[in-house]
Each structure stands twice: as structure tokens, then as C-alpha cells.
Design a protein around this motif. Sequence first.
Motif: not given
Length: 317
Positions: A35, A193, A198, A214, A223, A277
Motif C-alpha cells: 500500500e 486487514d 499486521n 483500510f 472483520d 482480497f
Amino acid sequence: MAVYTQVSAEALARFLAGYDHGELISAKGIAEGVENSNYLVDTTTGRFILTLYEKRVDLADLPFFFAMTDALADAGNPVPRALPDRAGQVIQTLEGRPACLIEFLSGVSVSHPTAEQAHAAGAALGALHRSLAGFAPTRANSMGVAVWPKLFADCSDQLDSIQPGLRARVGSALDAIVATWPTDLPIGAIHADLFPDNVLMLGDRVTGLIDFYFACTDIIAYDVAITHSAWSFDAKGVALDPAIGQALLAGYRTQASLSDAEVAALPLLAKGACIRFLLTRAWDWINTPADALVTRKDPLAYLRRLDWYDANPTAFA
């Protein structure tokens, strides 16, 4: 995370001069992700993350992201804050891009999570949702279900170059998912995300939740489905031990609840996550510049996930 924009040492030193965080010692580009441009920056006072926001991130969305991370950090979640300069400004300009200096959190992301680590990640997601229950700012999901048909159209002519028959397979699944997408489930602020890369961990303990670019207002259970699809498979999209996904859900329930309607919707929401995705990875696969320091992610890994959810409709029972 990635590097699209190169930052010279001289420009970075001038940038840091506006902060009270010491002088530049070193900076290294971070190749993971797709990103923004990210650097690991060491100064005479500590370590930081420098992020330059590329074209997919709208400058107008940054206040929402930072309000969300501040709210989470204030509530005790392990979330890094964007740091203001001496004048109190968080958003800067560096090499022609919006840029921020962000707290560095210790920990590593896991590539092969254990059930214990998945449980901890699920609990961290549940705590995130619980902490944001009263969060007032909103942001539409820029990669939500309304966007998928256009994204498919933008990629469709080249999908079969990734794998023969991919265009027809994705188009059929997309039509079915969009036609039955739920409209009556609880919504709220979500990460959207929360992949293993992450989530920072030390052993079985979560030490950081990162990369909120995001984050948006959408179905809360979506989620959970996104995170399940990210943690329950290896990087190639091959299903791991079912105990991983079960532990993630069990960890989530230690911090937040899911209604019967939300649980019933999870298989569909997970397929939606696969389409989302797969399509964004396909777009990046087709359009990433050849000279970008970035690791492209395989869109077919999410086709394999989609196939698995189709074959295992009781995965969330």
C-alpha cells in the motif's frame, strides 16, 4: 508496507529536524505489503516507522485512521500512535507525499501461527471491537462489497492471464455473494486487514496491531471473517489445522460476543473476504510497477481459500 517513493538521507534528516526525536542514524526501506512506502528509522533517541502515503490512500482519510488508533491506544490496546511535530502537526509532506512519523512497537509477525497465537490474535480483535463500541467518526469501506463489481470489471480482461478460467470462476462467485450480502448485521469501526503481518507478537502475546489504512465502518462480523481467512491458511492459501481458526474465534469471544445471526453469516462474509482480497491482489499483480521495492501477493491464494469455504460450509458452526 512497501517502498514506492525513495527518500534521501538529506530529506529525511530535514524532516526529523521538525521533531524532538533526535537525529537520523539510519533508515531502511520495508518491502512487505503493497500500500504505502515505509521505512524503519533509527535516531539518537529511538526507533520509529516513517510512512509515506501513496495514491491508494486518500489524504482526507488520515484523520479518521489517526482518531481510531488514538482511541484504541487510549483504551489500552497495543496500537502505535502517529507522532506530532513540535508545532503539533501529525501529517507532513516528504518527497512530494503525505507522510507521518509513527511509534515503533516491538514484536514480530508470525508466518505459521499456533493455536495459542491465533487465540491471542482473536482476543486482540475482540478487544479492538469492544474498545470502539462508542467510536463516533465513520468512514465508508473503500474496498467494500459495493466496490467489488467495478474492481472485477477493471481486472477481468487479464484475470485469465493469472490462471485460465479465473475470470469465470470469480465472476460467478462475485454475483452470488453480492446478491446475498447481509444488510441487517451490526456495524461499527473495523480494522478490515488484520493479517498475521499486521499483528506483532512476542511468543504467544500480542504486542502490536498495525496498518490501519483500510480501517472503516462496516459489518463487525465481516472483520472476524477477514481475520479468519487470513489466519486459518498458509501463505499459499492451503488450510491449516482447523484448531487455528477455532482458537481465533474462541479468543475473540473472550472479549466480544457474536449473535446467532452474525455466526450464521460468517461463511458468506468469509467468501466475501476471499473475493475482496483476490481482486485487490489481482489488480496489484497486474499493475505493480516493475521497479517498485514491493512483494506482490499471490491472488490465487485467495481462490484456494474461496474453494475451501465453499467445500466447508460448517467451518464456523
